[in-house]
Design an enzyme around this catalytic site. Structure first.
Site, short mmCIF file in Angstrom:
data_model
loop_
_atom_site.label_atom_id
_atom_site.label_comp_id
_atom_site.label_asym_id
_atom_site.label_seq_id
_atom_site.Cartn_x
_atom_site.Cartn_y
_atom_site.Cartn_z
N ASN A 423 0.70 -1.17 -0.03
CA ASN A 423 -0.62 0.02 0.12
C ASN A 423 0.76 1.07 -0.36
O ASN A 423 1.36 1.77 -1.05
CB ASN A 423 -1.19 -0.26 1.26
CG ASN A 423 -1.77 0.97 1.01
OD1 ASN A 423 -2.01 2.20 0.12
ND2 ASN A 423 -3.13 0.88 1.80
N ASP A 424 1.44 1.77 1.35
CA ASP A 424 2.49 2.99 0.84
C ASP A 424 3.51 2.75 -0.09
O ASP A 424 3.68 3.97 -0.38
CB ASP A 424 2.76 2.70 2.96
CG ASP A 424 2.38 2.88 3.89
OD1 ASP A 424 0.46 3.63 3.28
OD2 ASP A 424 2.13 2.52 5.04
#
Lengths: 497, 93
Positions: A423-424
């Protein structure tokens, strides 16, 4: 020293053991042959690390490391004063340690590798301060009063070994508890005036080191130091969040080496000094790489809290009405004409045990003449290089795992990027919003690919706690579901289409 | 003092060698590097065995014994788990 043929030197070693038995102190002068063996071991350790520069030679390096350790241990056992008295104690210690070590090494799951390394870091630190402590108590019993001269090298190094070793052991146990996701330690824990308390602890520990230096016979100070260092290690590790664990593991790895080196100064043993500094260097380099990959400074990781989301876009603003999702059949059609596919895995993939399903997908796509590669972010997984190990376990070839800097320029020519459990590290906000908590963090620029498919359970944020505009991008399709099942469904949908 | 400087020299030079050699390890092998360095830091096993075997007092023997166990876990566990990982890289790599 008179010129002697080498066999005579060996014989003289055994001859000396008889005399040494009568004296109840540790021999201070080490035999030159033993020191030469230590040098050989140290050189072999350097080769261990050198051969790790390529997977083809890495196993050879590991074997040289084992050989180096055997030589060093063998030479030590040949040292006068050991073999004739305490060999049973040594043998039991070696046997017990070997059984525990082998059990751990053979049973551990690859997903749990960070915990294993964390535990071993701690044991290394623990062993170092125990040895320094034992040496201190031996010196108290020795007839040679010069061993207790104030401010001598050995006593100062003893203090350092106790300080670093104590912090390493206790810190590593907390890191282990966090990585093992033991409920009480999952969240960062901090107290009011936490930093001030740590500063006082550090100051008290330093006073103990100096006090011991001035009065080497006050051994109580050493054990007080161990206690303080232990509390300090716990207090330093408690407030650090899960996302920063890779940095902590690397730093504690470095400390375990430095503790061994400090113990080398205590014992005047170059094998410990050299090996310890090699490990210290290794841990420091990895710490630096991890910090760079997260675009954060070391003090920020250790003492800072990740900046709260201030004024950044809320999840609703980012996602409202823009997120498109698709099912396996729809996605199968996109894969139909794909020539180049890049999979971007995150730790979520390993949690879902989806590696083997991803490998099946890779084999299927390759059988249809598509090129499949894996883009690996430096902080994918929970320790440096962790993702590569997880993929290798699923029999994904080493050459297909591409580093971030090498894969980033190729995204515009990529037909499909499949993001799974990450995600990040793929959040374009890092590039675009200077106010974001992850601003400036190097990311995998998957948004530049023609199609992006994100396999995810929901739109929940990653460690940084911020929404990801990638999920709402025009070229992105969300594929909601459990990683493993989602990939298996995709594989059967592609087969049927 | 001279003796201390001699050991410090070894320490600084070995650190330098370590940095030069380890910078060349590719990121894909960083986990085996960490576990391998765990094994190497188990080198305290030397000091541990000396204290365990010297039998000066029951207390120093106990400390040495405990240190021997911990350091051996590091050495054996570290090298073995590194070997396990490297075999996986070799399988198809």
């Amino acid at each position: 020293m008179p010129e002697l043929p080498s066999w005579m030197l060996v014989v003289s070693l055994f001859a000396q053991t008889e005399e040494a038995a009568a004296v109840d102190t540790v021999p201070v002068e080490t035999h030159p042959l033993i020191n030469l063996a230590y040098l050989l071991a140290a050189v072999l350790f350097i080769f261990t690390f050198k051969f790790l520069s390529h997977p083809r030679t890495a196993t050879r390096g590991n074997i040289l490391g084992v050989l180096g350790m055997l030589i060093a241990v063998g030479a030590t056992l040949a040292m006068p004063g050991i073999i004739n008295t305490g060999y049973i104690t040594i043998a039991i210690g070696l046997g017990l340690g070997a059984a525990i070590g082998a059990g751990l090494a053979l049973k551990i799951e690859m997903t749990a590798m960070p915990q294993m390394v964390g535990l071993l870091n701690g044991f290394g630190g623990g062993a170092s301060f125990l040895v320094a402590g034992a040496n201190l108590h031996e010196n108290l019993k020795a007839s040679d009063a010069s061993l207790l001269t104030p401010w001598n090298q050995s006593i100062l190094a003893t203090g350092l070994s106790g300080l670093i070793g104590g912090v390493t052991l206790a810190g590593s146990l907390i890191a282990f508890a966090k990585l093992q996701e033991i409920q009480a330690f999952r969240k960062p824990i901090s107290f009011p005036a936490h930093q001030a308390f740590n500063a006082i602890l550090a100051l008290l520990a330093l006073i103990c080191v100096l006090g011991l230096g001035a009065n080497p016979s006050w051994f109580v100070l050493y054990w007080a130091l161990i206690l303080l260092a232990g509390i300090l290690g716990i207090m330093l590790t408690l407030p650090i969040g899960g996302a920063d664990m890779p940095v902590v593991i690397c730093l504690l790895n470095s400390y375990s080496g430095l503790a061994a080196a400090a113990t080398g100064f205590v014992l005047r043993n170059n094998a410990l000094v050299i090996s310890g500094s090699l490990v210290g260097a290794s841990g420091l380099i990895l710490t630096k790489i991890m910090c760079k990959a997260m675009n954060r400074s070391l003090p920020n990781v250790l003492f800072g809290v990740m900046a709260a989301d201030d004024g950044g876009a809320s999840a609703d603003d980012v996602y409202e009405g823009k997120v498109k999702s698709a099912g396996p059949e729809e996605l199968a059609m996109i894969f139909d004409g794909a020539r180049r596919v890049v999979v971007v895995p995150g730790y979520g993939m390993a949690v879902a045990q989806a590696q083997h399903a991803v490998r099946d997908l890779m084999n299927l796509l390759e059988s249809r003449d598509a090129e499949v590669l894996f883009g690996i972010h430096p902080v994918a997984g929970r320790m440096p290089g962790h993702m590569n190990v997880l993929l290798a376990e699923a029999e994904i070839p080493y050459e297909k795992m591409i580093e971030m800097d090498a894969i980033n320029p190729t995204f515009p020519e990529t037909d499909i990027v499949l993001v799974i459990g990450a995600n990040d590290v793929v959040n374009p906000v890092a590039r675009t919003d200077p106010k974001s908590p992850i601003a400036g963090m190097p990311i995998l620029e998957v948004d530049k690919a023609r199609n992006v498919i994100v396999v995810k359970r929901s739109l929940s944020p990653g460690f940084a706690g911020i929404p990801n505009p990638l999920f709402a991008a025009d070229n992105t399709l969300m594929y909601f579901g459990d990683g493993k099942k989602a990939i298996l469904d995709l594989v059967s949908a592609i087969k049927e289409s | 003092m001279n003796e201390f400087v001699a050991y410090l020299t070894v320490f600084v030079l070995a650190m330098w060698v370590g940095i030069e050699v380890i910078t060349k390890v590719p990121p894909s092998l960083h986990t085996p590097l960490t576990s391998g360095s765990n094994a190497v830091s188990g080198i305290t096993i030397l000091g541990a065995m000396i204290s365990a075997g010297a039998m000066v007092t029951i207390w120093t023997t106990t400390l040495g014994f405990l240190a021997t166990v911990l350091a051996t876990v590091n050495v054996v566990g570290g090298f073995l788990v590194t070997y396990r990982m490297l075999q996986m890289f070799r399988k198809r790599g």
